[in-house]
Each structure stands twice: as structure tokens, then as C-alpha cells.
Design a protein around this motif. Structure first.
Motif, PDB file in Angstrom:
ATOM      1  N   GLY A  76     -56.538  72.531 -43.181  1.00 27.96           N
ATOM      2  CA  GLY A  76     -57.890  72.861 -43.054  1.00 27.96           C
ATOM      3  C   GLY A  76     -58.664  71.470 -42.776  1.00 27.96           C
ATOM      4  O   GLY A  76     -59.714  71.528 -41.838  1.00 27.96           O
ATOM      5  N   GLY A  77     -58.207  70.325 -43.270  1.00 25.35           N
ATOM      6  CA  GLY A  77     -59.138  69.026 -43.073  1.00 25.35           C
ATOM      7  C   GLY A  77     -58.775  68.851 -41.454  1.00 25.35           C
ATOM      8  O   GLY A  77     -59.840  68.148 -40.775  1.00 25.35           O
ATOM      9  N   SER A  78     -57.476  69.028 -41.022  1.00 24.51           N
ATOM     10  CA  SER A  78     -57.452  68.502 -39.352  1.00 24.51           C
ATOM     11  C   SER A  78     -58.139  69.487 -38.593  1.00 24.51           C
ATOM     12  O   SER A  78     -58.749  69.179 -37.463  1.00 24.51           O
ATOM     13  CB  SER A  78     -55.825  68.704 -39.225  1.00 24.51           C
ATOM     14  N   THR A  79     -58.310  70.792 -39.067  1.00 26.39           N
ATOM     15  CA  THR A  79     -58.834  71.810 -38.174  1.00 26.39           C
ATOM     16  C   THR A  79     -60.266  71.465 -38.187  1.00 26.39           C
ATOM     17  O   THR A  79     -60.972  71.595 -37.350  1.00 26.39           O
ATOM     18  CB  THR A  79     -58.660  73.242 -38.756  1.00 26.39           C
ATOM     19  N   ILE A  80     -61.150  71.234 -39.423  1.00 31.92           N
ATOM     20  CA  ILE A  80     -62.409  70.892 -39.528  1.00 31.92           C
ATOM     21  C   ILE A  80     -62.905  69.620 -38.758  1.00 31.92           C
ATOM     22  O   ILE A  80     -63.836  69.550 -37.723  1.00 31.92           O
ATOM     23  CB  ILE A  80     -62.736  70.650 -41.039  1.00 31.92           C
ATOM     24  N   ALA A  81     -61.859  68.545 -38.743  1.00 37.82           N
ATOM     25  CA  ALA A  81     -62.242  67.274 -37.928  1.00 37.82           C
ATOM     26  C   ALA A  81     -62.094  67.626 -36.322  1.00 37.82           C
ATOM     27  O   ALA A  81     -62.900  67.217 -35.487  1.00 37.82           O
ATOM     28  CB  ALA A  81     -61.178  66.324 -38.223  1.00 37.82           C
ATOM     29  N   THR A  82     -61.228  68.520 -36.064  1.00 32.01           N
ATOM     30  CA  THR A  82     -61.007  68.855 -34.635  1.00 32.01           C
ATOM     31  C   THR A  82     -62.358  69.637 -34.083  1.00 32.01           C
ATOM     32  O   THR A  82     -62.864  69.219 -33.066  1.00 32.01           O
ATOM     33  CB  THR A  82     -59.965  69.786 -34.437  1.00 32.01           C
ATOM     34  N   ASP A  83     -62.940  70.498 -34.938  1.00 27.96           N
ATOM     35  CA  ASP A  83     -64.201  71.058 -34.613  1.00 27.96           C
ATOM     36  C   ASP A  83     -65.323  70.190 -34.638  1.00 27.96           C
ATOM     37  O   ASP A  83     -66.129  70.830 -33.615  1.00 27.96           O
ATOM     38  CB  ASP A  83     -64.470  72.276 -35.885  1.00 27.96           C
ATOM     39  N   LEU A  84     -65.158  69.145 -35.208  1.00 24.32           N
ATOM     40  CA  LEU A  84     -66.411  68.270 -35.187  1.00 24.32           C
ATOM     41  C   LEU A  84     -66.500  67.612 -33.938  1.00 24.32           C
ATOM     42  O   LEU A  84     -67.552  66.867 -33.538  1.00 24.32           O
ATOM     43  CB  LEU A  84     -66.580  67.724 -36.444  1.00 24.32           C
ATOM     44  N   LYS A 114     -70.956  68.839 -44.453  1.00 19.48           N
ATOM     45  CA  LYS A 114     -71.248  69.847 -43.673  1.00 19.48           C
ATOM     46  C   LYS A 114     -70.179  70.294 -42.817  1.00 19.48           C
ATOM     47  O   LYS A 114     -69.638  69.429 -41.936  1.00 19.48           O
ATOM     48  CB  LYS A 114     -72.490  69.504 -42.824  1.00 19.48           C
ATOM     49  N   MET A 115     -69.635  71.491 -42.966  1.00 19.35           N
ATOM     50  CA  MET A 115     -68.489  71.969 -42.227  1.00 19.35           C
ATOM     51  C   MET A 115     -69.141  72.961 -41.123  1.00 19.35           C
ATOM     52  O   MET A 115     -69.863  73.644 -41.543  1.00 19.35           O
ATOM     53  CB  MET A 115     -67.643  72.545 -42.977  1.00 19.35           C
TER      54      MET A 115
END
Length: 375
Positions: free
Chosen positions: A98-106, A165-166
Motif C-alpha cells: 500500500g505504501g509504495s502504491t500510494i507514493a507512486t500515485d503521488l 492525504k491519500m
């Protein structure tokens, strides 16, 4: 979050040996079972992140992670320790995916390699500081304090997460299908990571025990030098990836990893051990963000959860299988010979990349760009 986890990673083998009378074979299982349980959950985690959104899945997993940190207080037998590790691996698999996916989205596409590299540095600092701090907290078998502080750090991570903020990204497709859990476009990259991660299980499981065998004091400082090497190369490796592509970086990273592992076979004093750690840090710091960026570049945004799950599943499988298999190698041939064998093994992903991955990657990147332009 990562600090709470890495407090325990090199110290739990010591706990198992000193408090629970485990042997080298059993030490391998401590790392192996958590990696394999993380492997099992990652496909489901990737699907849930894509289907239900990032925030809810991430926070729920982090709550369970925190509870499990506290549960080590009750690991009175080796079986209970392994059981806790299994469930801790489940929660770790979800929050890291989840953390890596959220970072990639941002991160914008043009700076994806650089952004993933910087995000990975947070994990690097945890790898650098937490094992050594955990070792100092543990001291002379003070395991209760170790578990308590790990829990406190996990609670702090949970509180901070509530203020992040995700991005609101979800497919809304809740029907479970195997094809939604993985992304076959990154399978070849996953194989490189599986074989590349296999030997790192040896470092995680045995470097602290190996330094004791060699009579090297403060062996836990190895992780500081490992992470220092990672930090140094990650300052520029993402920019190189974005501008020039992955192939040269992969070749350099894997070659340095071979050299570092073979060097470990011959160390007998403090500074050679530290320098080998730094060389291994250079290799890891190049390979991880480069190959992960490759995986993200090959898939659309709504498939990043599945792609990350595929990527990290291969890492977990490599570490899990490596921990168990290399535990037997260490038991029968010695830890130093095990490191040498690991170095030779890294030659496989190096050859596989140039034979089967490089052209496959560029083909799918171009296909994705064409699809986005036609959308």
C-alpha cells in the motif's frame, strides 16, 4: 512503521537462539515464514488497494501491524514466535504494498524514478538505524524493552498516517479474480527480483550471528553502512533512471552485489565487514528503485496495486525461500561459504535481465504510451 519492523528483523534471530534455544535451521524459519506469509497476502492486498481504495486498506493493516508488535511479549515458545511472524508478515505485506502504491500515485510520471528513490530512502533510514538501535535496546538479552519500544513506534506511525492525504483511486470492481491480483506484464521483472532477493535473506538472517562467530564487536553497525551505501546512490539513481533508462543501472547494481557477497566470505575484522556492507548497500540502492520503477512504467494507474503486489511478492518469495534454504546451507557448510554461494547466485538475474527482460520492458512501455495517447 518500518523502524518498528526493522528493530526486530536482526534481533529476533538472537532472541530465538538465546531465549528459545533455536539452532541455525530454525533461525532461517523466523525470516522465512514472515516473508512467505507476506507473499501470500500481497496479491490480495494489491487487489484490495485497487478495488476499495488506498486509505482504508492501509490503515486497517497498520492497526493489525501495531497489535502484532505488542504480541511478541507473549512468544514464550519457538512455535508461538513463528505463529506471530506469520500474521506479522500478513500485515507487513499489505502496508508495504500500500505504501509504495500510494507514493507512486503521488509522483508525476516524468519524475517517477526519482520519486520512488526518495520514498525508498525513508525505508533505507529505517534499515540503517533501526537494526542498530534495536540491537542496543536489546543489549544483554533485554527483549521485553525491545518489544515495547517497537510497539510504541508502530503506534506513532499509525497516528501520523491519519494525517496523510491519500489519493482516491479505486476501480470499484470487487469481484475477486486471479487476474486482478497480479499483473503478468511484470512477471519477468519479478523473476529478477526473486533471484536477487534470495541472497539478501542470508544477510538479514545471519549477519549478526556471523559477526559474533568472527569475534567482531558491534557487528550490528553493518546495517548502518549498508544503508549509507543505499542513501548515497539513491541521491542520483532515480534521476539517471528517468533520463537514461534501467539497463546500465541494473548491470552495475547486480555486479556490486556479487562483489559484496563474495567479500563477506573472507572478512575477519570490523572494517572489512563494514565496507562489504556499504558495497552491498550500493547494489541494493541501485537495484530496488530501478526495477520497481520499471514495473510501474509498464502498467496503467489502476493496475499499480496489482503490479506492486507482483513485484513485492517476488521479493518476499526470494527472501522467504532463501532464509529457509540458506539456513540449511549455513548449518552444514558454514555461514561464510553460504555468503560466497549467494554471490555466485546473483550472476543468474544479471544474465536473465539482458537476455529476457530488457527488450520486454521497452516493448510494454511503448505499448502503454500508445494506449494512453489513443485514449
Amino acid at each position: 512503521m518500518a523502524a518498528a519492523f526493522y528493530f526486530l528483523l536482526p534481533t529476533l534471530p538472537v532472541y530465538a537462539v538465546n531465549a528459545l534455544d533455536a539452532n541455525n535451521n530454525q533461525v532461517g524459519y523466523i525470516i522465512g515464514v514472515y516473508s512467505l506469509s507476506a507473499l501470500l497476502i500481497r496479491p490480495i492486498a494489491g487487489y484490495m488497494l485497487d478495488a476499495y481504495g488506498r486509505r482504508m486498506v492501509y490503515i486497517v493493516a497498520l492497526v493489525f501491524f501495531t497489535i502484532l508488535c505488542a504480541s511478541y511479549h507473549f512468544s514464550y515458545t519457538f512455535f508461538l514466535l513463528l505463529l506471530i511472524r506469520v500474521f506479522h508478515g500478513f500485515s507487513w505485506g499489505i502496508i508495504t504494498t500500500g505504501g509504495s502504491t500510494i507514493a507512486t500515485d503521488l509522483v508525476p510520471e516524468s519524475k517517477r524514478g526519482e520519486g520512488i528513490g526518495y520514498f525508498g530512502m525513508a525505508m533505507t533510514f529505517a534499515v540503517a538505524l533501526a537494526p542498530y538501535i534495536g540491537d542496543q535496546i536489546m543489549g544483554q538479552n533485554n527483549f521485553s524493552n525491545l518489544f515495547t519500544i517497537s510497539t510504541i513506534v508502530a503506534i506513532a506511525s499509525l497516528v501520523l498516517t491519519l494525517f496523510v492525504k491519500m489519493p482516491k483511486v479505486s476501480t470499484g470492481e470487487t469481484k475477486v479474480q486471479l487476474s486482478k491480483m497480479f499483473d503478468k506484464r511484470v512477471n519477468r521483472i519479478a523473476l529478477v527480483m526473486f533471484t536477487g532477493a534470495f541472497p539478501f535473506a542470508a544477510i538479514i538472517s545471519f549477519i549478526r550471528i556471523y559477526s559474533d562467530e568472527q569475534g567482531i564487536k558491534q557487528g550490528a553497525l553493518f546495517f548502518i553502512f549498508l544503508a549509507l551505501g543505499v542513501v548515497i546512490v539513491r541521491l542520483f539513481v532515480g534521476k539517471v533512471m528517468d533520463k537514461h533508462g534501467p539497463s546500465t543501472l541494473v548491470a552495475i547494481g547486480l555486479t556490486l552485489t556479487v562483489l559484496g557477497l563474495v567479500w563477506l566470505r573472507y572478512i575477519d575484522s570490523f572494517w572489512p565487514l563494514m565496507m562489504s556492507g556499504m558495497v552491498l548497500g550500493f547494489g541494493n540502492g541501485i537495484i530496488m528503485p530501478t526495477v520497481q520503477t520499471m514495473a510501474m512504467n509498464m502498467v496503467p494507474i489502476e493496475r499499480r496495486g496489482a503490479a506492486n503486489a507482483t513485484f513485492f511478492s517476488s521479493v518476499d518469495l526470494g527472501i522467504g525461500a532463501g532464509s529457509i534454504a540458506l539456513g540449511y546451507v549455513a548449518e552444514y557448510y558454514g555461514i561464510s561459504m553460504m555468503f560466497f554461494i549467494c554471490g555466485i547466485m546473483i550472476l543468474f538475474p544479471l544474465m536473465f535481465y539482458f537476455l529476457f527482460v530488457r527488450n520486454h520492458y521497452h516493448k510494454h512501455v511503448e505499448l502503454l504510451k500508445a494506449e494512453e495517447n489513443n485514449a
